[in-house]
Write an enzyme that holds these catalytic residues in place. Structure first.
Site, short mmCIF file in Angstrom:
data_model
loop_
_atom_site.label_atom_id
_atom_site.label_comp_id
_atom_site.label_asym_id
_atom_site.label_seq_id
_atom_site.Cartn_x
_atom_site.Cartn_y
_atom_site.Cartn_z
N VAL A 1 116.66 98.28 58.73
CA VAL A 1 116.87 97.99 60.15
C VAL A 1 117.91 98.96 60.72
CG1 VAL A 1 117.63 96.24 61.82
CG2 VAL A 1 116.39 95.55 59.75
N CYS A 2 117.57 99.56 61.85
CA CYS A 2 118.50 100.45 62.54
C CYS A 2 119.12 99.68 63.69
CB CYS A 2 117.77 101.68 63.05
SG CYS A 2 118.86 102.87 63.82
N LEU A 3 120.30 99.14 63.43
CA LEU A 3 121.05 98.40 64.44
C LEU A 3 122.49 98.85 64.31
CD1 LEU A 3 120.89 96.10 66.57
CD2 LEU A 3 121.36 94.50 64.73
#
Length: 185
Positions: A113-115
Site C-alpha cells: 500500500v502506498c499511503l
C-alpha cells in the site's frame, strides 16, 4: 467501542493465578501494546469499515480491517487489509498489506500500500484510526500522482472512464490486461 479488551482486569485475574512456586503468569505488556489497546478502544470508524482479530483477543498486534466503500470507483467492493503492529508502536508505523487483489493505482498486485502516513509522514501522534481513514480515502479518491501500480495510475490520469470500467471488471472477477482478479463484490 470494543469491550473485549479489559487489560487491567485481565492482569488482576492472571496475577491471582500463580503457580505453586509463586511465580506470576502475568505477561508484561509493551508500551506499543498499551498504546494500541488505547487506540483500538477509541476507534471511531465509518460504517463501511470493520476491524477483526483473527488470532483472538489476546493478539492485538495482528488484526484485519475490512473496507466496503460506499462511494467512488470501488463502491460495493470488499477489501481486507492486514495490520502488523510492532512493540515499538507508535514510534514505528504499522505494517499494512491488502489481502484482496485489487486494480488500484496506490496498491500493487502483491498488496503493498502506498499511503504517505505509513511511510515518510508517519508520526507517533498518528494512530490506527488515522491509518484506517487513510485507507478508506484511497478508495474514495485514488491518487495517480504517487502510484505503486503505474499502469492503473496512467489509465486513471489519462482516461478516467476506462479506469472506471477496469475497476468494475476487476471487482467482478475479470481480467485487466494479462492480470486476473478475484471477485470482491
Amino acid at each position: 467501542m470494543i469491550g473485549l479488551f479489559k487489560v487491567k482486569e485481565k492482569q488482576r485475574e492472571e496475577s491471582q493465578n500463580t503457580n505453586r512456586r509463586g511465580a506470576s503468569t502475568v505477561k508484561k505488556q509493551s508500551a506499543g501494546e498499551l498504546r494500541l489497546h488505547k487506540d483500538i478502544s477509541e476507534l471511531n470508524l465509518p460504517k463501511s469499515c470493520k476491524i477483526s482479530f483473527p488470532n483472538g483477543k489476546n493478539d492485538l498486534m495482528n488484526f484485519e480491517v475490512t473496507i466496503k466503500p460506499d462511494e467512488g470507483y470501488y463502491m460495493n467492493g470488499k477489501f481486507v487489509f492486514t495490520f502488523q503492529v510492532s512493540n515499538v508502536y507508535p514510534h514505528e508505523a504499522p505494517k499494512v498489506k491488502c489481502k484482496t487483489k485489487v486494480y488500484h493505482p496506490n496498491i500493487d498486485l502483491e498488496g503493498n500500500v502506498c499511503l504517505n502516513i505509513l511511510r515518510e509522514d508517519w508520526k507517533p501522534v498518528l494512530n490506527i484510526n488515522t491509518v484506517i481513514y487513510g485507507l478508506f480515502h484511497l478508495f474514495t479518491e485514488p491518487n495517480y500522482e504517487d502510484p505503486l501500480n503505474h499502469d492503473a495510475a496512467a489509465v486513471l490520469r489519462d482516461n478516467p472512464k476506462l479506469f472506471e470500467n477496469n475497476v468494475k471488471r476487476a471487482m467482478m472477477g475479470g481480467h485487466v490486461g494479462e492480470t486476473s482478479f478475484p471477485r470482491c463484490m
